[in-house]
Design an enzyme around this catalytic site. Sequence first.
Site, mmCIF file in Angstrom:
data_model
loop_
_atom_site.group_PDB
_atom_site.id
_atom_site.type_symbol
_atom_site.label_atom_id
_atom_site.label_comp_id
_atom_site.label_asym_id
_atom_site.label_seq_id
_atom_site.Cartn_x
_atom_site.Cartn_y
_atom_site.Cartn_z
ATOM 1 N N TYR A 42 -51.169 -5.778 -24.947
ATOM 2 C CA TYR A 42 -51.585 -5.675 -23.548
ATOM 3 C C TYR A 42 -53.052 -5.257 -23.457
ATOM 4 O O TYR A 42 -53.438 -4.170 -23.888
ATOM 5 C CB TYR A 42 -50.717 -4.672 -22.782
ATOM 6 C CG TYR A 42 -49.230 -4.976 -22.772
ATOM 7 C CD1 TYR A 42 -48.745 -6.236 -23.124
ATOM 8 C CD2 TYR A 42 -48.298 -4.007 -22.437
ATOM 9 C CE1 TYR A 42 -47.388 -6.511 -23.134
ATOM 10 C CE2 TYR A 42 -46.927 -4.273 -22.443
ATOM 11 C CZ TYR A 42 -46.488 -5.539 -22.794
ATOM 12 O OH TYR A 42 -45.144 -5.804 -22.812
ATOM 13 N N GLN A 147 -35.713 -4.148 -26.279
ATOM 14 C CA GLN A 147 -36.305 -4.372 -24.960
ATOM 15 C C GLN A 147 -36.200 -5.860 -24.625
ATOM 16 O O GLN A 147 -36.722 -6.691 -25.361
ATOM 17 C CB GLN A 147 -37.768 -3.914 -24.962
ATOM 18 C CG GLN A 147 -38.399 -3.944 -23.597
ATOM 19 C CD GLN A 147 -39.816 -3.403 -23.594
ATOM 20 O OE1 GLN A 147 -40.764 -4.127 -23.326
ATOM 21 N NE2 GLN A 147 -39.973 -2.130 -23.880
ATOM 22 N N TYR A 175 -36.980 -5.257 -19.236
ATOM 23 C CA TYR A 175 -38.343 -5.581 -18.797
ATOM 24 C C TYR A 175 -38.307 -6.615 -17.675
ATOM 25 O O TYR A 175 -37.281 -7.242 -17.448
ATOM 26 C CB TYR A 175 -39.252 -5.974 -19.964
ATOM 27 C CG TYR A 175 -39.135 -7.334 -20.617
ATOM 28 C CD1 TYR A 175 -39.467 -8.514 -19.965
ATOM 29 C CD2 TYR A 175 -38.785 -7.422 -21.966
ATOM 30 C CE1 TYR A 175 -39.421 -9.745 -20.604
ATOM 31 C CE2 TYR A 175 -38.728 -8.646 -22.621
ATOM 32 C CZ TYR A 175 -39.044 -9.814 -21.928
ATOM 33 O OH TYR A 175 -39.003 -11.029 -22.563
HETATM 34 N N1 LIG Z 1 -41.150 -6.791 -24.521
HETATM 35 C C1 LIG Z 1 -41.653 -7.816 -23.877
HETATM 36 O O1 LIG Z 1 -41.756 -8.924 -24.406
HETATM 37 C C2 LIG Z 1 -42.089 -7.631 -22.440
HETATM 38 C C3 LIG Z 1 -42.311 -8.752 -21.636
HETATM 39 C C4 LIG Z 1 -42.689 -8.553 -20.313
HETATM 40 C C5 LIG Z 1 -42.842 -7.270 -19.819
HETATM 41 N N2 LIG Z 1 -42.654 -6.166 -20.635
HETATM 42 C C6 LIG Z 1 -42.840 -4.789 -20.125
HETATM 43 O O2 LIG Z 1 -42.090 -4.625 -18.932
HETATM 44 C C7 LIG Z 1 -42.955 -4.225 -17.878
HETATM 45 C C8 LIG Z 1 -42.449 -4.745 -16.547
HETATM 46 O O3 LIG Z 1 -42.300 -6.142 -16.554
HETATM 47 P P1 LIG Z 1 -43.305 -7.154 -15.787
HETATM 48 O O4 LIG Z 1 -44.636 -6.535 -15.655
HETATM 49 O O5 LIG Z 1 -43.161 -8.461 -16.482
HETATM 50 O O6 LIG Z 1 -42.602 -7.378 -14.367
HETATM 51 P P2 LIG Z 1 -42.014 -6.459 -13.190
HETATM 52 O O7 LIG Z 1 -42.161 -5.020 -13.481
HETATM 53 O O8 LIG Z 1 -40.660 -7.012 -12.904
HETATM 54 O O9 LIG Z 1 -42.969 -6.893 -11.966
HETATM 55 C C9 LIG Z 1 -44.298 -6.461 -11.855
HETATM 56 C C10 LIG Z 1 -44.853 -7.059 -10.570
HETATM 57 O O10 LIG Z 1 -44.071 -6.584 -9.463
HETATM 58 C C11 LIG Z 1 -44.903 -5.874 -8.548
HETATM 59 N N3 LIG Z 1 -44.166 -4.696 -8.081
HETATM 60 C C12 LIG Z 1 -43.741 -3.637 -8.812
HETATM 61 N N4 LIG Z 1 -43.103 -2.747 -8.039
HETATM 62 C C13 LIG Z 1 -43.120 -3.261 -6.784
HETATM 63 C C14 LIG Z 1 -42.644 -2.793 -5.530
HETATM 64 N N5 LIG Z 1 -42.009 -1.637 -5.426
HETATM 65 N N6 LIG Z 1 -42.825 -3.583 -4.417
HETATM 66 C C15 LIG Z 1 -43.459 -4.774 -4.517
HETATM 67 N N7 LIG Z 1 -43.945 -5.261 -5.697
HETATM 68 C C16 LIG Z 1 -43.790 -4.510 -6.795
HETATM 69 C C17 LIG Z 1 -46.144 -5.443 -9.325
HETATM 70 O O11 LIG Z 1 -47.235 -5.328 -8.424
HETATM 71 P P3 LIG Z 1 -48.493 -4.310 -8.646
HETATM 72 O O12 LIG Z 1 -48.859 -4.333 -10.088
HETATM 73 O O13 LIG Z 1 -49.518 -4.849 -7.730
HETATM 74 O O14 LIG Z 1 -48.050 -2.927 -8.221
HETATM 75 C C18 LIG Z 1 -46.292 -6.617 -10.302
HETATM 76 O O15 LIG Z 1 -46.921 -7.701 -9.668
HETATM 77 C C19 LIG Z 1 -44.331 -4.789 -18.311
HETATM 78 O O16 LIG Z 1 -45.410 -4.220 -17.610
HETATM 79 C C20 LIG Z 1 -44.291 -4.454 -19.780
HETATM 80 O O17 LIG Z 1 -44.596 -3.072 -19.989
HETATM 81 C C21 LIG Z 1 -42.253 -6.347 -21.919
#
Ligand SMILES: NC(=O)c1ccc[n+]([C@@H]2O[C@H](COP(=O)([O-])OP(=O)(O)OC[C@H]3O[C@@H](n4cnc5c(N)ncnc54)[C@H](OP(=O)(O)O)[C@@H]3O)[C@@H](O)[C@H]2O)c1
Length: 261
Positions: A42, A147, A175
């Site tokens: 990241y 994860q 995630y």
């Molecule tokens: N292991 C892996 O391969 C893998 C893959 C993907 C993700 N991850 C991890 O999982 C974490 C979360 O997954 P993700 O980032 O893919 O998706 P997510 O958490 O499902 O969605 C993030 C998006 O949703 C928005 N959001 C979050 N809370 C909100 C709320 N209360 N109301 C409205 N919108 C909201 C955020 O906006 P803002 O940012 O503008 O607040 C961002 O655009 C990642 O950051 C990472 O640490 C791991």
Amino acid sequence: MPALGLGTWMMGEHRRDRKKEVAAIALGLDLGMTLIDTAEMYGDGGAEEVVGEAIAGRREQVFVVSKVYPHNASRRGAVAACKRSLNRLDLYLLHWRGDIPLADTVDAFESLRRDGSIREWGVSNFDRADMEELFALPGGAHCAANQVMYHLACRGVEWDLLPFCREHQVAVMAYSPVGRGRLLRDRLLRDLAGELGVSTAQIALAWLLEQVGVSAIPKAASEAHVRDNRAAADLRLPASVLRELESAFPPPSRPNSLAIL
Ligand SMILES: NC(=O)c1ccc[n+]([C@@H]2O[C@H](COP(=O)([O-])OP(=O)(O)OC[C@H]3O[C@@H](n4cnc5c(N)ncnc54)[C@H](OP(=O)(O)O)[C@@H]3O)[C@@H](O)[C@H]2O)c1
């Protein structure tokens, strides 16, 4: 591991966003979201730097997870990559399976665990067959977490992966728990949120937190979203709402391949 945490993908990419990102994580910690998920990938190390800045002076309160690139997951490479990551990580994950033999990565992780560099190690994006292969290796059963992508509209892991993880006490970290934001536009979620006087994100997260052995790591770069997500930990969904969600977003009825982002 705390049940509700803070994701950091897309953080640490631009210097101009750093202050806001550090503030969002610090606010999450203030509100008790003490699980932080990051990765060397990241922001090319930038997200780990943001995390380092946000937790300065409060390291003892925080549970930090990071992930090694598959191409760095060799016996020597994983040890070097971990040293480049934060000092004394709580949980270090193989980000996804690559070409390096799993046994070499497990050897490296076990040596990091033994010398106290990390508390636990685990994997990410591993399906049931990967987990069985891992558990057959010497030391493989020490895997503490997997994860995977998991949210209301993506429930494939419930077929055979979640049962395996529960049986072997492997924590499942969900995630993309709000479907990268897309799930929040769902009409039923919006209607239910209106009825309960909560947000759609709170419903999506509260549903995940109902699942035994599952934690969620929503990424939020704005303070309003962090506050919104934190409130999900206090929300208990009524049985009638759980039933509606169950019929609109049914569990898998057959084997499926693991969803990967
Ligand atoms: N292991 C892996 O391969 C893998 C893959 C993907 C993700 N991850 C991890 O999982 C974490 C979360 O997954 P993700 O980032 O893919 O998706 P997510 O958490 O499902 O969605 C993030 C998006 O949703 C928005 N959001 C979050 N809370 C909100 C709320 N209360 N109301 C409205 N919108 C909201 C955020 O906006 P803002 O940012 O503008 O607040 C961002 O655009 C990642 O950051 C990472 O640490 C791991």
